[in-house]
Design an enzyme around this catalytic site. Structure first.
Site, short mmCIF file in Angstrom:
data_model
loop_
_atom_site.label_atom_id
_atom_site.label_comp_id
_atom_site.label_asym_id
_atom_site.label_seq_id
_atom_site.Cartn_x
_atom_site.Cartn_y
_atom_site.Cartn_z
N ASN A 12 -9.86 11.37 9.70
CA ASN A 12 -10.23 9.99 10.05
C ASN A 12 -10.73 10.03 11.49
O ASN A 12 -9.94 10.12 12.42
CB ASN A 12 -8.99 9.08 9.94
CG ASN A 12 -9.25 7.70 10.52
OD1 ASN A 12 -10.40 7.31 10.73
ND2 ASN A 12 -8.18 6.95 10.79
N LYS A 14 -11.97 7.78 13.22
CA LYS A 14 -11.87 6.50 13.93
C LYS A 14 -13.23 6.20 14.59
O LYS A 14 -14.26 6.59 14.05
CB LYS A 14 -10.73 6.51 14.94
CG LYS A 14 -9.43 7.03 14.33
CD LYS A 14 -8.25 6.70 15.16
CE LYS A 14 -7.03 7.42 14.62
NZ LYS A 14 -5.79 6.78 14.99
N HIS A 99 -5.65 0.73 7.08
CA HIS A 99 -5.14 1.53 8.21
C HIS A 99 -4.37 0.60 9.14
O HIS A 99 -4.74 -0.56 9.33
CB HIS A 99 -6.30 2.20 8.94
CG HIS A 99 -5.85 3.24 9.91
ND1 HIS A 99 -5.36 2.91 11.15
CD2 HIS A 99 -5.78 4.58 9.82
CE1 HIS A 99 -5.02 4.03 11.80
NE2 HIS A 99 -5.26 5.05 11.01
N GLU A 101 -4.30 0.36 12.21
CA GLU A 101 -5.10 -0.22 13.31
C GLU A 101 -5.85 -1.45 12.83
O GLU A 101 -6.03 -2.41 13.58
CB GLU A 101 -6.04 0.85 13.89
CG GLU A 101 -5.26 1.87 14.70
CD GLU A 101 -5.90 3.24 14.80
OE1 GLU A 101 -7.08 3.40 14.45
OE2 GLU A 101 -5.18 4.17 15.23
N GLU A 171 1.62 6.51 6.82
CA GLU A 171 1.35 6.72 8.23
C GLU A 171 2.29 5.86 9.07
O GLU A 171 1.98 4.68 9.32
CB GLU A 171 -0.10 6.34 8.54
CG GLU A 171 -1.12 7.16 7.80
CD GLU A 171 -2.42 7.27 8.59
OE1 GLU A 171 -2.84 8.41 8.85
OE2 GLU A 171 -2.98 6.25 8.99
N GLY A 177 -1.34 8.80 16.71
CA GLY A 177 -1.96 8.98 18.02
C GLY A 177 -0.95 9.11 19.15
O GLY A 177 -1.33 9.06 20.32
N SER A 215 -0.04 12.19 13.87
CA SER A 215 0.13 13.34 14.76
C SER A 215 0.31 14.66 14.01
O SER A 215 1.11 15.50 14.42
CB SER A 215 1.28 13.09 15.74
OG SER A 215 0.98 11.98 16.57
C1 PEP Z 1 -4.76 8.17 11.77
O1 PEP Z 1 -5.24 7.40 12.58
O2 PEP Z 1 -4.97 8.00 10.55
C2 PEP Z 1 -3.95 9.27 12.29
C3 PEP Z 1 -3.17 9.89 11.47
O3 PEP Z 1 -4.07 9.56 13.62
P1 PEP Z 1 -3.43 10.80 14.43
O4 PEP Z 1 -3.52 12.02 13.54
O5 PEP Z 1 -4.26 10.93 15.65
O6 PEP Z 1 -2.01 10.45 14.69
#
Ligand code: PEP
Length: 260
Positions: A12, A14, A99, A101, A171, A177, A215
């Site tokens: 992803n 972003k 997601h 976000e 998630e 992040g 992460s």
């Molecule tokens: C995401 O935004 O879907 C995600 C998993 O981000 P990160 O791997 O950076 O934590």
């Protein structure tokens, strides 16, 4: 007992990337992934303006591509929106929906996420439906209630046949992040719970891919992917670095290799 399923790793991006750096990244990932064993699927979800670039650079590779959101409408006076059928025009096969976000910054409700999932399925794309709890919710002992409700809202709108076509990504919001991944035990526990909710919808739904996101890095990927109900990962930050993303794909391939 869970049976072994093929692994799926999806990047992803972003809101990152520009044409020149994307080209380098996509070519490196396509080339690196071609050397990995067969029972592994790899995808990237790019910002919509770069769909054509993904199509031209990934066509013929083992990597599939898609977007990070779609409109809840198929067409019409919805300025700025991108409809699922438009995404299909660029050979895409994936669309992330819900997601955290988008739920947080764009106030997307569980109901809206469910409608978007329907639009994605109608267009013939695979939705990656994201669910996850905040740190406050986890500390209050509400993780299962939160992710269960998020998933149930989507499942309630789908037939069993359509529900069997989704991918779910767990998630935890506190892990996205932040560099602070869930432990493999924490993630497996939530995945097993989600698996039971999927199975309650119908036997055909029990085996939909369940990805972990938050992460994931080369250092922790294999341990996470070894868990029986973790079928791969949704990778944010690490998907922007070809070496890291490929190392994560390799970790998934290693698990498939052992399991196979
Ligand atoms: C995401 O935004 O879907 C995600 C998993 O981000 P990160 O791997 O950076 O934590």
């Amino acid at each position: 007992m869970s049976k072994q399923r093929a692994k799926l790793v999806v990047g992803n991006w972003k809101m990152h990337g520009r044409l020149a750096e994307n080209a380098t990244l996509l070519q490196a990932v396509a080339q690196g992934a071609s050397a990995l064993p067969g029972d592994l699927r790899v995808g990237v979800c790019v910002p919509s303006p770069y769909l054509a670039q993904a199509q031209s650079l990934l066509a013929g590779s083992r990597i599939v591509w898609g977007v990070q959101d779609v409109s809840a409408f198929t067409h019409g006076a919805y300025t700025g929106e991108v409809a699922a059928p438009m995404v299909v025009d660029f050979g895409a096969s994936l669309a992330i929906v819900g997601h955290s976000e988008r739920r947080a910054y764009h106030r997307e409700s569980a109901e809206l996420v469910a409608v978007k999932t329907q639009r994605v399925l109608e267009a013939g794309l695979t939705p990656i439906v994201c669910v996850g709890e905040t740190l406050e919710e986890r500390e209050a002992g509400a993780t299962e209630q939160v992710v269960g409700t998020q998933l149930d809202e989507v499942l309630a709108k789908l037939s069993v046949q359509d529900a069997a076509r989704i991918v779910v990504a767990y998630e935890p919001v506190w892990a996205i992040g932040t560099g602070k991944s869930a432990t493999s035990e924490q993630a497996q526990a939530v995945h097993a719970f989600l698996r039971s909710r999927l199975a309650a919808k119908g036997a055909e739904v029990a085996d939909v891919p369940l990805l972990y996101g938050g992460s994931v890095k080369p250092e922790n990927a294999e341990e996470l992917f070894r868990q029986p109900d973790i079928d791969g990962g949704l990778i944010g930050g690490a998907s922007l670095k070809d070496q890291d993303f490929l190392a994560i794909c390799k970790a998934a391939a290693a698990v498939v290799g052992v399991a196979g």
